[in-house]
Design an enzyme around this catalytic site. Sequence first.
Site, PDB file in Angstrom:
ATOM      1  NE  ARG A   1      -2.555  -1.460   3.231  1.00  0.00           N
ATOM      2  CZ  ARG A   1      -2.400  -2.760   3.517  1.00  0.00           C
ATOM      3  NH1 ARG A   1      -2.874  -3.658   2.679  1.00  0.00           N
ATOM      4  NH2 ARG A   1      -1.810  -3.147   4.618  1.00  0.00           N
TER       5      ARG A   1
ATOM      6  CD  GLU B   1       0.472 -10.207  17.294  1.00  0.00           C
ATOM      7  OE1 GLU B   1      -0.030  -9.705  16.263  1.00  0.00           O
ATOM      8  OE2 GLU B   1      -0.163 -10.410  18.347  1.00  0.00           O
TER       9      GLU B   1
HETATM   10  P1  AMP Z   1       4.434  -2.647  11.333  1.00  0.00           P
HETATM   11  O1  AMP Z   1       5.667  -3.258  10.771  1.00  0.00           O
HETATM   12  O2  AMP Z   1       3.907  -3.374  12.528  1.00  0.00           O
HETATM   13  O3  AMP Z   1       4.620  -1.148  11.603  1.00  0.00           O
HETATM   14  O4  AMP Z   1       3.278  -2.788  10.256  1.00  0.00           O
HETATM   15  C1  AMP Z   1       3.159  -1.892   9.216  1.00  0.00           C
HETATM   16  C2  AMP Z   1       2.808  -2.541   7.912  1.00  0.00           C
HETATM   17  O5  AMP Z   1       1.745  -3.485   8.061  1.00  0.00           O
HETATM   18  C3  AMP Z   1       2.325  -1.510   6.913  1.00  0.00           C
HETATM   19  O6  AMP Z   1       2.886  -1.820   5.641  1.00  0.00           O
HETATM   20  C4  AMP Z   1       0.812  -1.619   6.921  1.00  0.00           C
HETATM   21  O7  AMP Z   1       0.290  -1.541   5.607  1.00  0.00           O
HETATM   22  C5  AMP Z   1       0.515  -2.981   7.568  1.00  0.00           C
HETATM   23  N1  AMP Z   1      -0.399  -2.906   8.724  1.00  0.00           N
HETATM   24  C6  AMP Z   1      -0.083  -3.223  10.007  1.00  0.00           C
HETATM   25  N2  AMP Z   1      -1.130  -3.090  10.825  1.00  0.00           N
HETATM   26  C7  AMP Z   1      -2.155  -2.647  10.054  1.00  0.00           C
HETATM   27  C8  AMP Z   1      -3.523  -2.286  10.334  1.00  0.00           C
HETATM   28  N3  AMP Z   1      -4.059  -2.341  11.557  1.00  0.00           N
HETATM   29  N4  AMP Z   1      -4.288  -1.850   9.286  1.00  0.00           N
HETATM   30  C9  AMP Z   1      -3.754  -1.763   8.039  1.00  0.00           C
HETATM   31  N5  AMP Z   1      -2.495  -2.101   7.725  1.00  0.00           N
HETATM   32  C10 AMP Z   1      -1.686  -2.532   8.709  1.00  0.00           C
END
Ligand code: AMP
Length: 174
Positions: A62, A99
């Site tokens: 995205r 996770e």
């Molecule tokens: P993180 O590495 O945990 O910061 O996760 C970020 C990535 O996962 C981004 O590329 C987001 O598009 C996706 N992502 C994680 N959590 C969500 C959420 N609650 N809603 C939408 N996309 C998410």
Amino acid sequence: MYDIERIKEAIRDIPDFPSEGIIFKDITPVLGDPQLFTMAVDAIANRHINSDVRKIAIIDARGFIFGAAIAYKLGIGLVPIRKVGKLPYKTFEQQYELEYGTATLCVHVDAFEKGEKVVLVDDLLATGGTAKASADLIDRAGGVLHEIDFLIELGFLDGGKILANYPVFSLLTV
Ligand code: AMP
């Protein structure tokens, strides 16, 4: 100037997607509304107008949507950071923790000129692991990370902490 509240209201919460306990932030209503999409792109792109940033690095998948529009508006290049097995040329690979388990992101070894300034773009900051792995890849490939820009930050997850070495901008925090 930018009606951030309208963007915030358009983002839709989808409970238990893609798995139980996750509240997925669905940005498709923002994409479908030309005013909101333009506003979101402009609000980030205008931070870098007349700067010496030379590349927008975009995170699979995205991040591609917003980052491509931002790079087009600024008239600068794009560098995709992709999941493993998607980039055709030689790559640097970076593993990071999810996770449950690990994931790997990749960038082409010749994606940046040595020392050129880069802005990293993704749609959402959750734990920060994806952006941190991408920042490490930019560093390994010779780019200099100027700022990391997100549309949405999930404030309660404190993802900014692992990105503490970099300037981070989030258009909106929920
Ligand atoms: P993180 O590495 O945990 O910061 O996760 C970020 C990535 O996962 C981004 O590329 C987001 O598009 C996706 N992502 C994680 N959590 C969500 C959420 N609650 N809603 C939408 N996309 C998410």
